[in-house]
Design a protein around this motif. Sequence first.
Motif, PDB file in Angstrom:
ATOM      1  N   LEU A 177      36.542  35.677  80.505  1.00 34.79           N
ATOM      2  CA  LEU A 177      36.324  35.932  78.995  1.00 34.79           C
ATOM      3  C   LEU A 177      36.799  37.190  78.574  1.00 34.79           C
ATOM      4  O   LEU A 177      36.619  38.148  79.321  1.00 34.79           O
ATOM      5  CB  LEU A 177      34.643  35.912  78.897  1.00 34.79           C
ATOM      6  N   CYS A 178      37.356  37.065  77.549  1.00 36.78           N
ATOM      7  CA  CYS A 178      38.314  38.141  76.900  1.00 36.78           C
ATOM      8  C   CYS A 178      37.470  38.515  75.672  1.00 36.78           C
ATOM      9  O   CYS A 178      37.864  37.766  74.692  1.00 36.78           O
ATOM     10  CB  CYS A 178      39.822  37.659  76.557  1.00 36.78           C
ATOM     11  N   PRO A 179      36.720  39.453  75.379  1.00 36.36           N
ATOM     12  CA  PRO A 179      36.083  39.814  74.202  1.00 36.36           C
ATOM     13  C   PRO A 179      37.077  40.711  73.286  1.00 36.36           C
ATOM     14  O   PRO A 179      38.093  41.282  73.625  1.00 36.36           O
ATOM     15  CB  PRO A 179      35.073  41.056  74.508  1.00 36.36           C
ATOM     16  N   ILE A 180      37.047  40.288  72.183  1.00 34.98           N
ATOM     17  CA  ILE A 180      37.934  40.892  71.028  1.00 34.98           C
ATOM     18  C   ILE A 180      37.165  41.089  69.695  1.00 34.98           C
ATOM     19  O   ILE A 180      36.247  40.507  69.476  1.00 34.98           O
ATOM     20  CB  ILE A 180      39.330  39.953  70.548  1.00 34.98           C
ATOM     21  N   THR A 181      37.683  42.173  69.182  1.00 32.21           N
ATOM     22  CA  THR A 181      36.939  42.622  67.637  1.00 32.21           C
ATOM     23  C   THR A 181      37.894  41.826  66.526  1.00 32.21           C
ATOM     24  O   THR A 181      39.320  41.733  66.883  1.00 32.21           O
ATOM     25  CB  THR A 181      36.899  43.994  67.645  1.00 32.21           C
ATOM     26  N   PRO A 182      37.287  41.307  65.777  1.00 30.11           N
ATOM     27  CA  PRO A 182      38.163  40.699  64.787  1.00 30.11           C
ATOM     28  C   PRO A 182      39.050  41.622  63.914  1.00 30.11           C
ATOM     29  O   PRO A 182      38.729  41.699  62.576  1.00 30.11           O
ATOM     30  CB  PRO A 182      37.279  40.049  63.765  1.00 30.11           C
ATOM     31  N   ASP A 183      39.939  42.350  64.414  1.00 32.86           N
ATOM     32  CA  ASP A 183      40.743  43.234  63.459  1.00 32.86           C
ATOM     33  C   ASP A 183      42.261  43.061  64.240  1.00 32.86           C
ATOM     34  O   ASP A 183      42.590  42.667  65.099  1.00 32.86           O
ATOM     35  CB  ASP A 183      40.271  44.497  63.666  1.00 32.86           C
ATOM     36  N   TRP A 184      43.217  43.786  63.208  1.00 30.78           N
ATOM     37  CA  TRP A 184      44.614  43.658  63.625  1.00 30.78           C
ATOM     38  C   TRP A 184      45.031  44.236  64.842  1.00 30.78           C
ATOM     39  O   TRP A 184      45.710  43.595  65.714  1.00 30.78           O
ATOM     40  CB  TRP A 184      45.536  44.165  62.610  1.00 30.78           C
ATOM     41  N   LEU A 185      44.218  45.415  65.377  1.00 31.61           N
ATOM     42  CA  LEU A 185      44.680  46.148  66.655  1.00 31.61           C
ATOM     43  C   LEU A 185      44.283  45.402  67.816  1.00 31.61           C
ATOM     44  O   LEU A 185      45.119  45.314  68.587  1.00 31.61           O
ATOM     45  CB  LEU A 185      43.844  47.473  66.527  1.00 31.61           C
ATOM     46  N   SER A 186      43.031  44.487  67.632  1.00 29.04           N
ATOM     47  CA  SER A 186      42.953  43.729  68.663  1.00 29.04           C
ATOM     48  C   SER A 186      43.906  42.522  68.705  1.00 29.04           C
ATOM     49  O   SER A 186      44.158  42.014  69.882  1.00 29.04           O
ATOM     50  CB  SER A 186      41.437  43.390  68.625  1.00 29.04           C
ATOM     51  N   TYR A 187      43.862  42.072  67.503  1.00 24.97           N
ATOM     52  CA  TYR A 187      44.746  40.565  67.713  1.00 24.97           C
ATOM     53  C   TYR A 187      46.123  41.103  68.191  1.00 24.97           C
ATOM     54  O   TYR A 187      46.668  40.130  68.961  1.00 24.97           O
ATOM     55  CB  TYR A 187      45.041  40.262  66.254  1.00 24.97           C
TER      56      TYR A 187
END
Length: 313
Positions: A177-187
Amino acid sequence: MMGKIVSIINRKGGVGKTTVSLGIADTLVGYTEAPFVPERKVVVAVDLDPQGSLTRALLSEHGRVEDQGRLREVINQGRTVAGALEARLSKPMVPIGNFLKHGLGPSGWTYSLLANEATAWDVERRRSKKPGEAKLKEVMRTILRDLAAQYEYVIVDCPPGQTVLAEAAITSSDLILCPITPDWLSYWGLESFDSYLQDIFRDNEGGNVPEARFVFTKFRDKPPRYDPQNTVQSLVEGFQAPERYVTLLREPGVKAKSGGGPIHLPLDPKLVSRLEGWPHRGRVWPWSKAYTSATQAALLRLIAGMKKELTSG
């Protein structure tokens, strides 16, 4: 029957790896696997990050910086990843149970922990040079396999970056599982994540690649006008297998080729507080009190999607 190993990993820091690890462990033992049976070993959480965020969340007492007896006890006794690695490198048959801390979770007695702290950085750096990376990885994989032989779920909170121990966890996993925040730096960091995972398995003599799924964290119901949250979610939803085998974790039960709706954890002050340790010293703390109703619903969807992947993968 062997348990399932689930690794929570992202090379970027601050995206919610510990939050997801803690939420999964709490929810499995505090709700979805109830009622609790003392003899049944359901969950062991493995803190692979030498920063020890998961360890501190589980062993610290909320707001009591001066009184951290459980945390000091575990570190002083060497009941940590570093202690287990050092012992297993010299004596491979040392029982892994010697290094576990029991009696943790939202009710105070429900799951176990293999803790971590800063000396693990030194162990990994030093031991990678002397016995070599291959030996260190194999010892870590053996530790995880031994835990899976005892527990139904092994939840591994991996460090940021690319480390030897994280790669050992990845190649041992039944699900990533790869958690990500919904922002450009994470994307932007996701563009190469699937290639990174496949490279690891190519280096691992063609081992099978487990399912790998993204999970959004810190999601807002009503983002500000110029917030990229919804755009980033749409772009990640556009990731499709087989070109990309890393896709969004989805809830089961919806008849669609791409599965059910995407699963994300809300931006929630109470969830942030959960990472700061026990809120009430010596008091029973049930799962239903540890999280808001919105977070509870999201965690239940997360567990359902995780179990679907584990049974179908």
